[in-house]
Design an enzyme around this catalytic site. Structure first.
Site, PDB file in Angstrom:
ATOM      1  N   LYS A 181       0.808  -1.190   0.000  1.00  0.00           N
ATOM      2  CA  LYS A 181       0.000   0.000   0.000  1.00  0.00           C
ATOM      3  C   LYS A 181       0.852   1.256   0.000  1.00  0.00           C
ATOM      4  O   LYS A 181       0.378   2.360  -0.272  1.00  0.00           O
ATOM      5  CB  LYS A 181      -0.872   0.018   1.271  1.00  0.00           C
ATOM      6  CG  LYS A 181      -1.813  -1.140   1.404  1.00  0.00           C
ATOM      7  CD  LYS A 181      -2.585  -1.012   2.740  1.00  0.00           C
ATOM      8  CE  LYS A 181      -3.318  -2.254   3.085  1.00  0.00           C
ATOM      9  NZ  LYS A 181      -3.874  -2.203   4.446  1.00  0.00           N
ATOM     10  N   GLU A 216       7.575   2.813  -6.324  1.00  0.00           N
ATOM     11  CA  GLU A 216       7.799   2.212  -4.998  1.00  0.00           C
ATOM     12  C   GLU A 216       7.915   3.332  -3.967  1.00  0.00           C
ATOM     13  O   GLU A 216       8.430   4.413  -4.274  1.00  0.00           O
ATOM     14  CB  GLU A 216       9.083   1.363  -5.087  1.00  0.00           C
ATOM     15  CG  GLU A 216       9.607   0.798  -3.794  1.00  0.00           C
ATOM     16  CD  GLU A 216       8.748  -0.305  -3.184  1.00  0.00           C
ATOM     17  OE1 GLU A 216       7.533  -0.079  -3.065  1.00  0.00           O
ATOM     18  OE2 GLU A 216       9.303  -1.347  -2.796  1.00  0.00           O
ATOM     19  N   ASP A 217       7.451   3.089  -2.757  1.00  0.00           N
ATOM     20  CA  ASP A 217       7.540   4.117  -1.719  1.00  0.00           C
ATOM     21  C   ASP A 217       8.975   4.294  -1.222  1.00  0.00           C
ATOM     22  O   ASP A 217       9.477   5.405  -1.144  1.00  0.00           O
ATOM     23  CB  ASP A 217       6.581   3.818  -0.548  1.00  0.00           C
ATOM     24  CG  ASP A 217       6.709   2.409  -0.002  1.00  0.00           C
ATOM     25  OD1 ASP A 217       7.424   1.585  -0.611  1.00  0.00           O
ATOM     26  OD2 ASP A 217       6.093   2.112   1.036  1.00  0.00           O
ATOM     27  N   ASP A 253      14.729  -0.195   0.708  1.00  0.00           N
ATOM     28  CA  ASP A 253      15.455  -0.445   1.944  1.00  0.00           C
ATOM     29  C   ASP A 253      16.512  -1.514   1.647  1.00  0.00           C
ATOM     30  O   ASP A 253      17.578  -1.197   1.114  1.00  0.00           O
ATOM     31  CB  ASP A 253      14.411  -0.872   2.993  1.00  0.00           C
ATOM     32  CG  ASP A 253      14.962  -1.081   4.375  1.00  0.00           C
ATOM     33  OD1 ASP A 253      15.708  -0.223   4.850  1.00  0.00           O
ATOM     34  OD2 ASP A 253      14.639  -2.112   4.997  1.00  0.00           O
ATOM     35  N   LYS A 268      17.032   4.346   0.906  1.00  0.00           N
ATOM     36  CA  LYS A 268      17.952   4.242   2.057  1.00  0.00           C
ATOM     37  C   LYS A 268      19.135   3.388   1.613  1.00  0.00           C
ATOM     38  O   LYS A 268      19.178   2.193   1.896  1.00  0.00           O
ATOM     39  CB  LYS A 268      17.237   3.520   3.217  1.00  0.00           C
ATOM     40  CG  LYS A 268      16.278   4.343   4.024  1.00  0.00           C
ATOM     41  CD  LYS A 268      15.978   3.648   5.368  1.00  0.00           C
ATOM     42  CE  LYS A 268      14.603   3.086   5.418  1.00  0.00           C
ATOM     43  NZ  LYS A 268      14.218   2.471   6.696  1.00  0.00           N
ATOM     44  N   PHE A 318      13.490   5.094  10.466  1.00  0.00           N
ATOM     45  CA  PHE A 318      12.197   4.511  10.130  1.00  0.00           C
ATOM     46  C   PHE A 318      11.235   5.671   9.899  1.00  0.00           C
ATOM     47  O   PHE A 318      11.001   6.484  10.790  1.00  0.00           O
ATOM     48  CB  PHE A 318      11.680   3.575  11.229  1.00  0.00           C
ATOM     49  CG  PHE A 318      10.443   2.857  10.779  1.00  0.00           C
ATOM     50  CD1 PHE A 318      10.530   1.766   9.935  1.00  0.00           C
ATOM     51  CD2 PHE A 318       9.189   3.314  11.147  1.00  0.00           C
ATOM     52  CE1 PHE A 318       9.388   1.129   9.466  1.00  0.00           C
ATOM     53  CE2 PHE A 318       8.044   2.684  10.686  1.00  0.00           C
ATOM     54  CZ  PHE A 318       8.142   1.585   9.852  1.00  0.00           C
ATOM     55  N   ARG A 367      -0.268   6.636   7.479  1.00  0.00           N
ATOM     56  CA  ARG A 367      -0.184   6.725   6.007  1.00  0.00           C
ATOM     57  C   ARG A 367      -0.732   8.055   5.488  1.00  0.00           C
ATOM     58  O   ARG A 367      -0.324   8.532   4.439  1.00  0.00           O
ATOM     59  CB  ARG A 367      -0.996   5.601   5.344  1.00  0.00           C
ATOM     60  CG  ARG A 367      -0.412   4.220   5.499  1.00  0.00           C
ATOM     61  CD  ARG A 367      -1.056   3.262   4.505  1.00  0.00           C
ATOM     62  NE  ARG A 367      -0.868   1.865   4.855  1.00  0.00           N
ATOM     63  CZ  ARG A 367       0.197   1.137   4.566  1.00  0.00           C
ATOM     64  NH1 ARG A 367       1.204   1.672   3.915  1.00  0.00           N
ATOM     65  NH2 ARG A 367       0.276  -0.123   4.932  1.00  0.00           N
TER      66      ARG A 367
END
Ligand code: 5GP
Length: 175
Positions: free
Chosen positions: A44, A99-100, A103, A131, A152, A165
């Site tokens: 999401k 993509e958000d 990582d 990141k 984070f 969100r």
């Protein structure tokens, strides 16, 4: 339902995000002039980013959706579960995966291998956040919104146990 009780500090403001999304969409629109894009949103986390990006891209842009999950709370599980919610035929299409955040890179590695096997005309990755210090596999985005340190983060689609969100900015969460 649990309350949002963690403290957070704003890392990237709403205005900075908006300016950067405009720059990325202008770059994409000029590179894909005369072509059609299939923008694949990873659910999401990328839903808000992909929605803003799609609305400011100036070439025809179809949307597809995959659901990818590798995090539980603030920890990566090291396992990536993917379900292909609503992805049209890929073969011969110009696809961009939205993509958000990248990582470890495991999610995008798995997604890109899956999509490349379907023979798109081209495939690129557009990530809002990166990141790089956390990378476990060799994967690079073609378009990156912001490189960040190992924090984070939540907001603008990114969650912590499904909260935060809807924040309009990116914030560093105190865990
Ligand atoms: P990767 O497979 O690259 O390790 O992880 C990518 C996914 O992990 C992202 O799509 C996102 O769902 C989650 N993730 C990684 N870092 C963060 C973070 O700082 N905040 C949040 N909310 N999710 C993250």
């Amino acid at each position: 339902m649990a309350a949002e009780k963690n403290k957070y500090t704003i890392l990237i403001s709403k205005e900075e995000i908006s300016r950067r999304v405009t720059v990325l969409s202008e770059q994409i629109s000029s590179e894909y002039a005369g072509k059609e894009i299939l923008l694949i949103c990873t659910l999401k986390g990328a839903v808000i980013f992909a929605s803003d990006l799609a609305r400011s891209i100036k070439v025809p842009c179809e949307l597809g959706f995959v659901k990818a999950k590798s995090y539980s709370g603030d920890q990566t599980t090291g396992r990536v579960d993917i379900s292909f919610e609503d992805v049209p035929d890929i073969k011969g299409r110009h696809i961009i995966i939205a993509e958000d955040i990248i990582d470890t890179g495991l999610t995008l590695k798995k997604l890109s291998e899956y999509f490349l096997a379907k023979e798109p005309a081209s495939m690129k990755i557009c990530a809002l956040l990166d990141k790089p210090s956390r990378r476990k596999v060799d994967i690079k985005a073609d378009y990156v919104g912001f490189k960040i340190e190992d924090h984070f983060v939540v907001g603008y689609g990114l969650d912590h146990n499904e909260k935060y969100r809807n924040l309009p900015f990116i914030a560093k969460l105190e865990l």
